[in-house]
Design an enzyme around this catalytic site. Structure first.
Site, short mmCIF file in Angstrom:
data_model
loop_
_atom_site.label_atom_id
_atom_site.label_comp_id
_atom_site.label_asym_id
_atom_site.label_seq_id
_atom_site.Cartn_x
_atom_site.Cartn_y
_atom_site.Cartn_z
N HIS A 16 55.55 32.40 35.55
CA HIS A 16 56.35 31.71 34.61
C HIS A 16 57.39 32.86 33.93
O HIS A 16 57.24 33.85 33.45
CB HIS A 16 55.49 31.51 33.07
CG HIS A 16 56.43 31.06 31.97
ND1 HIS A 16 56.17 29.69 31.19
CD2 HIS A 16 57.49 31.28 31.43
CE1 HIS A 16 56.84 29.57 30.41
NE2 HIS A 16 57.98 30.43 30.62
N HIS A 18 61.73 33.62 33.36
CA HIS A 18 63.26 33.27 33.13
C HIS A 18 64.19 34.41 33.92
O HIS A 18 64.14 35.50 33.30
CB HIS A 18 63.46 33.36 31.62
CG HIS A 18 62.74 32.35 31.05
ND1 HIS A 18 62.95 30.94 30.61
CD2 HIS A 18 61.49 32.28 30.17
CE1 HIS A 18 62.10 30.49 29.92
NE2 HIS A 18 61.21 31.12 29.78
N HIS A 139 55.52 23.50 27.57
CA HIS A 139 55.98 24.25 26.42
C HIS A 139 55.15 23.51 25.73
O HIS A 139 55.67 22.64 25.01
CB HIS A 139 57.36 24.43 26.36
CG HIS A 139 57.60 25.38 24.97
ND1 HIS A 139 58.07 26.41 25.14
CD2 HIS A 139 57.59 25.18 23.81
CE1 HIS A 139 58.11 27.13 24.14
NE2 HIS A 139 57.70 26.19 22.98
N HIS A 177 52.00 30.17 28.28
CA HIS A 177 52.09 31.03 27.07
C HIS A 177 51.41 30.46 26.16
O HIS A 177 51.88 30.73 24.72
CB HIS A 177 53.69 31.47 26.69
CG HIS A 177 54.56 30.35 26.67
ND1 HIS A 177 54.30 29.18 25.87
CD2 HIS A 177 55.73 29.93 27.12
CE1 HIS A 177 55.40 28.27 26.09
NE2 HIS A 177 56.26 28.94 26.66
#
Ligand code: DOR
Ligand code: ZN
Length: 348
Positions: A16, A18, A139, A177
Site C-alpha cells: 500500500h 502513494h 479504505h 491500514h
C-alpha cells in the site's frame, strides 16, 4: 544494548503506497524502488486512475522515474467510482493492467472526492471481482459526519464491511491500514486480510496533540488510543498470515502539510527500519520476514521476491526532511516520519 545479528530476508514488498505524480514522484520513488521488490500503487492521484488508459500512462511515468538497473515492479490499481464500468475493470484485470481495485468512500481521505458515494451502488462490481478473483482494497472509514472521527473505522466494519463479506464470501478483501483492536479481531475472525503501517505501530492519538496541534502525525485513519496500538503490534509481530506490510507512505509538501494539515505521513525512507524497531521491541525479529516478504505474496498468489536483503543492527539518525528538486532547484521539502530520531537498523 547488546549487539544483534544481521537479518537476511527475502526483499520486502509494500502492499500500500502513494507515489503521487510529476516532481514529487520523481524525487521520492527511489525510497521505495531501492528497498522493495514490488509495491501496490494507490490510484488517488489528482486526476484519479479510473481507466486502463490512465493506469498504463501512470505506470509508464513511474517506470520512467526509476533508474533502469532496479527490478522494482509497480502494481497498479483502479480507483472505484459510482460509475466504474464492469467491462473496463474486467478487461484491465485480465490484461494485467490492474492488479487490484481500490475503494475510497467519497471524501474519506486525500483525493477521494470521486470515490464511492453509496457502496451498494457498486455491488455489481464486487460480484464481477469475486468471479474473476480480483482483490478489493478498502479504505475502511465511514464519512457520516454524525460519526466521531475516532469511531469511523469500527462503524465502517459494522455498516459496510460486514454486509460486503456476507454477500461476497469469496471476494479477496484487504482492509487497509487498520488502526483498531476491533479491526484486528474482525480480520482474524472473518479470515480476511489487512495491511498495517509503521506509523500506526509507533504512535497513538496523543502524537497529534503533543506540544500543540501537530499535523506531522495526522493521517487517515487517524491514530487511536494506546490499547489499539498494542493490538496492532501483536497482530503484525505474530506472523499471522492475515496481516502484511503496507506503509501507506503518503508524501505532502511541507508547506501544504503545515498550512492545510493534509492527511498523510511520508515514511518510505525509513519504513523498513521503522517496522524493525517494533519487531525488535516485541522480541519478534524472527517474524519480520513473514510480515514483510511472505504473507503478502501468499495472499496475492505470487512468489516471494527472489532477491535477498541484509538488515544490519546499526543505529542512524533520521534526516528531518527530504528536498524536492525540479531540475537543479529545490522547490520544497517533505518531512520524514521519525525525523531527527535514531533508528536501530540499516539496510545494507
Ligand atoms: O493519511 C492518508 N494519506 N490516508 C489516506 O488514506 C490517503 C493518504 C494520502 O493520499 O495522502
Ligand atoms: Zn493510503
Amino acid at each position: 544494548m547488546k549487539s544483534l545479528e544481521n537479518l537476511i530476508i527475502h526483499k520486502p514488498d509494500d502492499w500500500h503506497l502513494h507515489l503521487r505524480e510529476g516532481i514529487i514522484l520523481k524525487n521520492i520513488v527511489r525510497y521505495t524502488s531501492e528497498y522493495f521488490g514490488r509495491a501496490i500503487v494507490m490510484p488517488n492521484t489528482k486526476d484519479p486512475i479510473t481507466s486502463i488508459k490512465k493506469a498504463i500512462l501512470y505506470k509508464k511515468e513511474i517506470l520512467d522515474a526509476i533508474s533502469t538497473d532496479t527490478k522494482f515492479e509497480p502494481l497498479m490499481t483502479i480507483y472505484l467510482t459510482d460509475v466504474t464500468s464492469k467491462d473496463e475493470l474486467k478487461k484491465g484485470y485480465e490484461d494485467k493492467v490492474f492488479f487490484a481495485a481500490k475503494l475510497y468512500p467519497a471524501n474519506a481521505t486525500t483525493n477521494s472526492a470521486y470515490g464511492v458515494k453509496d457502496i451498494k451502488n457498486i455491488y455489481q462490481i464486487f460480484e464481477t471481482m469475486e468471479s474473476i478473483g480480483m482483490p478489493l482494497l478498502i479504505h475502511g472509514e465511514v464519512t457520516d459526519p454524525q460519526v466521531d472521527i475516532f469511531d469511523r473505522e469500527a462503524v465502517f466494519i459494522d455498516r459496510e464491511l460486514t454486509p460486503i463479506i456476507k454477500n461476497f464470501p469469496k471476494l479477496k478483501v484487504v482492509l487497509e491500514h487498520i488502526t483498531t483492536s476491533f479491526a484486528v479481531d474482525f480480520v482474524q475472525e472473518n479470515n480476511i486480510h489487512a495491511t498495517i503501517t509503521p506509523h500506526h505501530l509507533h504512535i497513538n492519538r496523543n502524537a497529534m496533540f503533543f506540544g500543540g496541534l501537530n499535523s506531522d502525525f495526522y493521517c487517515l485513519p487517524v491514530a487511536k488510543r494506546e490499547f489499539n496500538r498494542i493490538s496492532l503490534i501483536k497482530a503484525a509481530t505474530s506472523g499471522n498470515e492475515n496481516f502484511f506490510l503496507g506503509t501507506d507512505s503518503a508524501p505532502h509538501m511541507r508547506e501544504w502539510k503545515a498550512f492545510c494539515g493534509c492527511a498523510g505521513i511520508f515514511n518510505a525512507p525509513v519504513a523498513i527500519p521503522s517496522y524493525l524497531q517494533v519487531f525488535q521491541e516485541a522480541n519478534s525479529l524472527d517474524k519480520f520476514e513473514a510480515f514483510a516478504s511472505l504473507n503478502g505474496p501468499k495472499f496475492y498468489n505470487l512468489e516471494p521476491n527472489q532477491e535477498k536483503i541484509t538488515l544490519v543492527y546499526d543505529s542512524f539518525k533520521v534526516d528531518d526532511c527530504i528536498e524536492i528538486f525540479d531540475s537543479e532547484n529545490v522547490v520544497g521539502k517533505i518531512k520524514t516520519f521519525h525525523a531527527g530520531e535514531r533508528l536501530n537498523w540499516r539496510i545494507l
